[in-house]
Enzyme design. Structure first.
Site, short mmCIF file in Angstrom:
data_model
loop_
_atom_site.label_atom_id
_atom_site.label_comp_id
_atom_site.label_asym_id
_atom_site.label_seq_id
_atom_site.Cartn_x
_atom_site.Cartn_y
_atom_site.Cartn_z
N ASP A 33 31.98 42.81 -0.11
CA ASP A 33 32.98 42.26 0.61
C ASP A 33 32.80 41.80 1.63
O ASP A 33 32.98 39.57 1.65
CB ASP A 33 33.98 42.67 0.27
CG ASP A 33 35.69 41.81 -0.07
OD1 ASP A 33 37.16 43.04 -0.26
OD2 ASP A 33 35.70 40.41 -0.39
N SER A 121 32.28 49.22 -7.48
CA SER A 121 33.02 50.97 -7.46
C SER A 121 32.03 51.93 -6.45
O SER A 121 32.08 52.34 -6.51
CB SER A 121 33.06 51.28 -8.21
OG SER A 121 34.35 50.49 -8.96
N1 APR Z 1 24.31 43.64 -0.79
C1 APR Z 1 24.39 44.19 -2.05
N2 APR Z 1 25.19 45.87 -1.86
C2 APR Z 1 25.78 45.86 -1.20
C3 APR Z 1 25.94 45.45 0.46
C4 APR Z 1 25.21 43.72 0.13
N3 APR Z 1 24.97 42.83 1.04
N4 APR Z 1 26.25 44.95 0.98
C5 APR Z 1 27.51 46.60 0.67
N5 APR Z 1 26.12 46.85 -0.39
C6 APR Z 1 26.18 48.43 -1.81
C7 APR Z 1 26.79 49.19 -0.88
O1 APR Z 1 26.28 49.99 -0.56
C8 APR Z 1 27.49 49.67 -2.85
O2 APR Z 1 26.42 50.79 -3.33
O3 APR Z 1 27.07 47.31 -2.65
C9 APR Z 1 27.81 49.24 -3.34
C10 APR Z 1 29.28 48.86 -3.89
O4 APR Z 1 29.52 49.63 -2.45
P1 APR Z 1 31.13 48.70 -1.09
O5 APR Z 1 31.06 46.98 -1.11
O6 APR Z 1 31.98 49.66 -0.99
O7 APR Z 1 32.44 48.57 -3.22
P2 APR Z 1 33.12 49.15 -3.34
O8 APR Z 1 32.59 50.82 -3.86
O9 APR Z 1 33.50 48.48 -5.28
O10 APR Z 1 34.72 49.19 -2.84
C11 APR Z 1 35.18 48.48 -3.15
O11 APR Z 1 35.52 48.08 -0.38
O12 APR Z 1 35.04 47.05 0.99
C12 APR Z 1 36.03 46.94 -0.06
O13 APR Z 1 37.21 44.49 0.16
C13 APR Z 1 36.78 45.98 -0.52
O14 APR Z 1 38.49 47.44 -0.91
C14 APR Z 1 37.37 47.01 -1.38
C15 APR Z 1 36.27 47.97 -1.54
#
Ligand code: APR
Length: 169
Positions: A33, A121
């Site tokens: 995000d 997630s």
């Molecule tokens: N590109 C691809 N994958 C990524 C990137 C990127 N730039 N940055 C992080 N990831 C990976 C993480 O390593 C993880 O494997 O994306 C996957 C999902 O992680 P999160 O971003 O933490 O998403 P999620 O687990 O769904 O949690 C969502 O986290 O960032 C906050 O606002 C968001 O509250 C929400 C929660």
């Protein structure tokens, strides 16, 4: 529909639609995000705020998806979806599957031919990557649409990539 998995940064993907692992507020966060909002620029938050001021006053529910523009990203659309949060007891696989099928339904609606997904997630929201991979690949494989020709899972580590690649060989 071709399904592939790669290691990389989802914000640099040359696809029509990039899926954001958002939270229900749609007002940004960390992880994917944060990366997408940083790369897209402030216009993305403006579009999300406009959704909250109109069609989504209560935010985006878990398992739903909504499209916005993509600001400075190479993609044309960002499709925001909210994954279930294991730390809040949201462990229903159907909720996570819905993130993928609803995002593809929205992609079909806007006319996207290629879609990049992160491991929704699989980070902050605490789901095991093996479960995310199994649920995501099954949901995407079962999707029948006419517009979407390519789905690319973009993983952020070799370990995460291996979970998806093993299911796609
Ligand atoms: N590109 C691809 N994958 C990524 C990137 C990127 N730039 N940055 C992080 N990831 C990976 C993480 O390593 C993880 O494997 O994306 C996957 C999902 O992680 P999160 O971003 O933490 O998403 P999620 O687990 O769904 O949690 C969502 O986290 O960032 C906050 O606002 C968001 O509250 C929400 C929660």
């Amino acid at each position: 529909m071709r399904i592939e998995a790669t290691i990389g940064d989802i914000t640099t993907q040359a696809v029509d639609a990039v899926v954001n692992a958002a939270n229900s507020s749609l007002l940004g966060g960390g992880g994917v995000d944060g990366a997408i909002h940083r790369a897209a620029g402030p216009v993305l938050l403006q579009e999300c705020r406009a959704l909250r001021a109109s069609v989504l006053p209560g935010g985006l529910p878990v398992g739903r998806a909504v499209a916005t523009g993509a600001g400075n990203l190479r993609a044309r659309w960002v499709i925001h979806t909210v994954g279930p949060n294991a730390h809040s007891g949201q462990t229903d696989p159907a909720l996570l599957a819905a993130c993928f099928t609803e995002s593809l339904r929205v992609a079909e609606e806007v006319g996207a031919a290629s879609v990049a997904f992160p491991a929704v997630s699989g980070g902050v929201y605490g789901w095991a990557m093996s479960d995310v991979a199994r649920i995501a690949v099954a949901a995407v494989s079962g999707f029948t649409g006419r517009q979407v020709e390519l789905v690319r899972f973009v993983l952020f580590s070799p370990a995460a990539h291996q979970e998806f690649a093993a299911l796609l060989d």
